[in-house]
Design a protein around this motif. Structure first.
Motif, PDB file in Angstrom:
ATOM      1  N   VAL A 123      -1.284  -5.297  -3.860  1.00  0.00           N
ATOM      2  CA  VAL A 123      -1.557  -6.737  -3.962  1.00  0.00           C
ATOM      3  C   VAL A 123      -1.412  -7.114  -5.429  1.00  0.00           C
ATOM      4  CG1 VAL A 123      -3.232  -8.588  -3.569  1.00  0.00           C
ATOM      5  CG2 VAL A 123      -3.149  -6.615  -2.011  1.00  0.00           C
ATOM      6  N   ILE A 124      -0.481  -8.029  -5.695  1.00  0.00           N
ATOM      7  CA  ILE A 124      -0.233  -8.437  -7.089  1.00  0.00           C
ATOM      8  C   ILE A 124      -0.936  -9.768  -7.308  1.00  0.00           C
ATOM      9  CG2 ILE A 124       1.546  -8.656  -8.879  1.00  0.00           C
ATOM     10  CD1 ILE A 124       2.025  -6.129  -7.280  1.00  0.00           C
ATOM     11  N   GLY A 125      -1.961  -9.738  -8.138  1.00  0.00           N
ATOM     12  CA  GLY A 125      -2.757 -10.947  -8.392  1.00  0.00           C
ATOM     13  C   GLY A 125      -4.083 -10.852  -7.649  1.00  0.00           C
ATOM     14  N   VAL A 151       4.376  -4.999  -0.385  1.00  0.00           N
ATOM     15  CA  VAL A 151       3.854  -5.810  -1.499  1.00  0.00           C
ATOM     16  C   VAL A 151       3.361  -7.166  -1.005  1.00  0.00           C
ATOM     17  CG1 VAL A 151       4.374  -6.762  -3.780  1.00  0.00           C
ATOM     18  CG2 VAL A 151       5.676  -4.850  -2.928  1.00  0.00           C
ATOM     19  N   LEU A 152       2.181  -7.528  -1.449  1.00  0.00           N
ATOM     20  CA  LEU A 152       1.664  -8.870  -1.178  1.00  0.00           C
ATOM     21  C   LEU A 152       1.539  -9.566  -2.538  1.00  0.00           C
ATOM     22  CD1 LEU A 152      -1.265  -9.775   1.230  1.00  0.00           C
ATOM     23  CD2 LEU A 152      -0.803 -11.027  -0.863  1.00  0.00           C
ATOM     24  N   ILE A 153       2.283 -10.664  -2.709  1.00  0.00           N
ATOM     25  CA  ILE A 153       2.307 -11.343  -4.012  1.00  0.00           C
ATOM     26  C   ILE A 153       1.383 -12.565  -3.965  1.00  0.00           C
ATOM     27  CG2 ILE A 153       3.769 -12.459  -5.743  1.00  0.00           C
ATOM     28  CD1 ILE A 153       6.153 -10.903  -4.542  1.00  0.00           C
ATOM     29  N   ALA A 154       0.369 -12.540  -4.819  1.00  0.00           N
ATOM     30  CA  ALA A 154      -0.597 -13.649  -4.838  1.00  0.00           C
ATOM     31  C   ALA A 154      -0.889 -14.100  -6.266  1.00  0.00           C
ATOM     32  CB  ALA A 154      -1.879 -13.220  -4.137  1.00  0.00           C
ATOM     33  N   THR A 155       0.114 -13.955  -7.124  1.00  0.00           N
ATOM     34  CA  THR A 155      -0.021 -14.440  -8.511  1.00  0.00           C
ATOM     35  C   THR A 155       0.295 -15.938  -8.517  1.00  0.00           C
ATOM     36  OG1 THR A 155       2.318 -14.096  -8.907  1.00  0.00           O
ATOM     37  CG2 THR A 155       0.851 -12.256  -9.470  1.00  0.00           C
ATOM     38  N   PRO A 156       0.072 -16.630  -9.632  1.00  0.00           N
ATOM     39  CA  PRO A 156       0.590 -18.011  -9.705  1.00  0.00           C
ATOM     40  C   PRO A 156       2.105 -18.020  -9.457  1.00  0.00           C
ATOM     41  CG  PRO A 156      -0.883 -17.534 -11.551  1.00  0.00           C
ATOM     42  CD  PRO A 156      -0.670 -16.234 -10.828  1.00  0.00           C
ATOM     43  N   LEU A 165      11.310  -3.266  -0.117  1.00  0.00           N
ATOM     44  CA  LEU A 165       9.949  -3.250   0.438  1.00  0.00           C
ATOM     45  C   LEU A 165       9.695  -4.512   1.263  1.00  0.00           C
ATOM     46  CD1 LEU A 165       7.945  -2.152  -2.751  1.00  0.00           C
ATOM     47  CD2 LEU A 165       8.536  -0.729  -0.780  1.00  0.00           C
ATOM     48  N   PRO A 166       8.881  -4.420   2.324  1.00  0.00           N
ATOM     49  CA  PRO A 166       8.451  -5.656   2.998  1.00  0.00           C
ATOM     50  C   PRO A 166       7.515  -6.446   2.087  1.00  0.00           C
ATOM     51  CG  PRO A 166       7.361  -3.735   3.964  1.00  0.00           C
ATOM     52  CD  PRO A 166       8.320  -3.206   2.928  1.00  0.00           C
ATOM     53  N   ILE A 167       7.764  -7.768   2.002  1.00  0.00           N
ATOM     54  CA  ILE A 167       7.041  -8.603   1.031  1.00  0.00           C
ATOM     55  C   ILE A 167       6.363  -9.761   1.740  1.00  0.00           C
ATOM     56  CG2 ILE A 167       7.326 -10.094  -1.008  1.00  0.00           C
ATOM     57  CD1 ILE A 167      10.127  -8.576  -1.360  1.00  0.00           C
ATOM     58  N   LEU A 168       5.089  -9.958   1.451  1.00  0.00           N
ATOM     59  CA  LEU A 168       4.434 -11.209   1.841  1.00  0.00           C
ATOM     60  C   LEU A 168       4.160 -11.956   0.545  1.00  0.00           C
ATOM     61  CD1 LEU A 168       3.122 -13.143   3.859  1.00  0.00           C
ATOM     62  CD2 LEU A 168       1.048 -11.774   3.776  1.00  0.00           C
TER      63      LEU A 168
END
Ligand code: ISE
Length: 337
Positions: A9-11, A71-76, A92-95
């Protein structure tokens, strides 16, 4: 079934922390493997109690970690583009939380990068599509149960806005959800956006004109309007009324316990989007995990991310000029058909 997803989880801000808790406590078939945040203390706090998870400050480190396979991207939003390219390069699968990227040009490049891969890897976090009532409304439209859909009326109200929330963000951060949901419900692209600014609340911070009224047109001429009111004080509210040839459908009414006490009646208003759409986020993330474990990606696509970015650009231009602005879209690549 395949092994659990090991998610980076990024962010670890408001949305990231919410997703970390969700992945850890409610989602089946996925585990939090890494949490990345520029603020290491925040990343460390987010992994507390999660065995086998690491806290990092650098997204590259997470993506290069052999233990990570999603990867789950939750940064600004401004930070999404770089991480998206790197995650795509690793297949990679990305949300990716909305927006895909902050503008149509960079979103289109992401679409092209995915087309180059020749398979969908990105799901964009438009959670309203996973809300039970929005899904039910979508079904009524697709089944033609009430004849043709003619108009949509949306109310989108937030209690207050976080520091730094600009006038443009009423469109690009808030109405972006209506752009997506209108496209989802109608199955059509949006062709134009108009913005009217009437009488404003004294409760808005300087620089924001609040509320605003947005008029949106779809390819077949379906009209949709949105009241966006982000300093409405009383709580969080997202509703839609759909007018059909043979009936009217309302969704988004608060349907919790109805209490009579001390000479009053009523219920509670949800305080924020985490509560209002909590169940929808659970369904969204579970759907992403299930698809990823099958080697697929479903839900709102990078194309949807690009198309809504184009709507936001038109919306911001309309907000500035007061004119009706056409939405400019490239031709949709075959991958998204
Ligand atoms: C926020 O970023 C969201 O995504 C919420 O769903 C929306 O209601 C709010 O207006 C946005 O700022």
């Amino acid at each position: 079934m395949a092994k659990p997803l090991r998610v980076a989880v990024i962010g670890a801000g408001r949305m990231g922390a919410d997703h970390i808790e969700r992945l850890h406590k409610r989602i089946h078939g996925a585990e939090v493997a890494a949490v990345v945040d520029v603020d290491l203390a925040r990343a460390e706090a987010a992994i507390k109690g999660i065995d086998g998870a690491v806290a990092l400050v650098n997204a590259d480190e997470a993506l290069n970690n052999g233990d990570v396979n999603a990867v789950l991207i939750a940064t600004p939003g401004v930070l999404h583009e770089d991480i998206l390219y790197k995650a795509l390069a690793k297949d990679l699968p990305i949300l990716c939380e909305k927006p895909l990227t902050p503008d149509a040009k960079s979103s289109w490049k992401i679409v092209q990068a995915e087309v180059e891969l020749d398979r969908k890897r990105i799901q964009v976090g438009f959670m309203r599509r996973f809300d039970a009532e929005y899904s039910a409304l979508g079904q009524i439209i697709r089944d033609h149960e009430l004849g043709e859909l003619l108009m949509l009326h949306h109310q989108h109200r937030n209690p207050t806005t976080p520091p730094g929330f600009t006038n443009e963000m009423l469109i690009s951060d808030s109405v972006v959800h209506e752009f997506d949901v209108i496209r989802y419900l109608t199955g059509e692209e949006i062709t134009s956006v108009q913005v009217r600014k009437g009488k404003a609340t004294r409760n808005a911070p300087e620089g924001q004109h609040d509320p605003q009224h947005i008029l949106i047109e779809s390819e077949s001429g379906i009209l949709a309007d949105v009241e966006i009111f982000v300093n409405a004080k009383f709580g969080y509210q997202v509703t839609t009324q759909a007018s059909f040839e043979d009936g009217i459908v309302d969704i988004g009414g608060d349907t919790g316990a109805y209490v009579r006490s001390a000479g009053r009646w009523g219920g509670t208003v949800t305080p924020g989007f985490e509560d209002r759409f909590g169940a929808a986020y659970d369904v969204e993330v579970q759907a992403w995990v299930d698809a990823a474990r099958r080697g697929e990606v479903g839900g709102p696509t990078a194309w949807d991310g690009y198309a809504t970015a184009a709507c936001c650009e038109a919306g911001v231009e309309a907000q500035k000029s007061g004119e009706k602005i056409k939405v400019q879209l490239n031709v949709m690549p075959e991958l998204y058909n």
